[in-house]
Design a protein around this motif. Sequence first.
Motif, PDB file in Angstrom:
ATOM      1  N   UNK A   5     -29.075 -35.721  38.564  1.00  0.00           N
ATOM      2  CA  UNK A   5     -28.505 -36.046  39.736  1.00  0.00           C
ATOM      3  C   UNK A   5     -27.666 -37.529  39.262  1.00  0.00           C
ATOM      4  N   UNK A   6     -26.405 -37.368  39.310  1.00  0.00           N
ATOM      5  CA  UNK A   6     -25.556 -38.321  38.777  1.00  0.00           C
ATOM      6  C   UNK A   6     -24.969 -39.226  40.028  1.00  0.00           C
ATOM      7  N   UNK A   7     -24.725 -40.537  39.913  1.00  0.00           N
ATOM      8  CA  UNK A   7     -24.061 -41.225  40.753  1.00  0.00           C
ATOM      9  C   UNK A   7     -23.145 -42.443  40.119  1.00  0.00           C
ATOM     10  N   UNK A   8     -22.411 -42.952  40.922  1.00  0.00           N
ATOM     11  CA  UNK A   8     -21.742 -44.079  40.306  1.00  0.00           C
ATOM     12  C   UNK A   8     -20.171 -43.790  40.468  1.00  0.00           C
ATOM     13  N   UNK A   9     -19.303 -44.428  39.583  1.00  0.00           N
ATOM     14  CA  UNK A   9     -18.040 -44.193  39.424  1.00  0.00           C
ATOM     15  C   UNK A   9     -17.204 -44.947  40.763  1.00  0.00           C
TER      16      UNK A   9
END
Length: 125
Positions: A5-9
């Motif tokens: 599960x990626x987040x950020x940007x």
Amino acid sequence: DVQLQASGGGLVQAGGSLRHSCVASGFTFDDYAIAWFRQAPGKEREGVSVIANSDRSTYYADSVKGRFTISSDNAKNTVYLQMNSLKPEDTAVYYCGVALRRLWVSLEVTDFGFWGQGTLVTVSS
């Protein structure tokens, strides 16, 4: 099931900073490397940085050395990518992936899978 599960940007001006997170589940975190890749419009996906969670060794693409830092929190099964001194050429969709082989470290796209959702980074000049 293996999941990332990626987040950020986000959107940032040149010279600014952003941080990505990648939360992993479904495998023995300490045994596998996790890497960040990016894909700019019209270009192939390229390796940015990788961390071997077994010994915390890290590797970076030349284009980001000295500006990006990869780290992990093994207690939280999470890998971070801190991006500083961002440049317009860092604009891309960023993905995290887990190595397909135990205790294997590389920055080759074909060595990784189970990609997290991409997160867009836009760096304005």
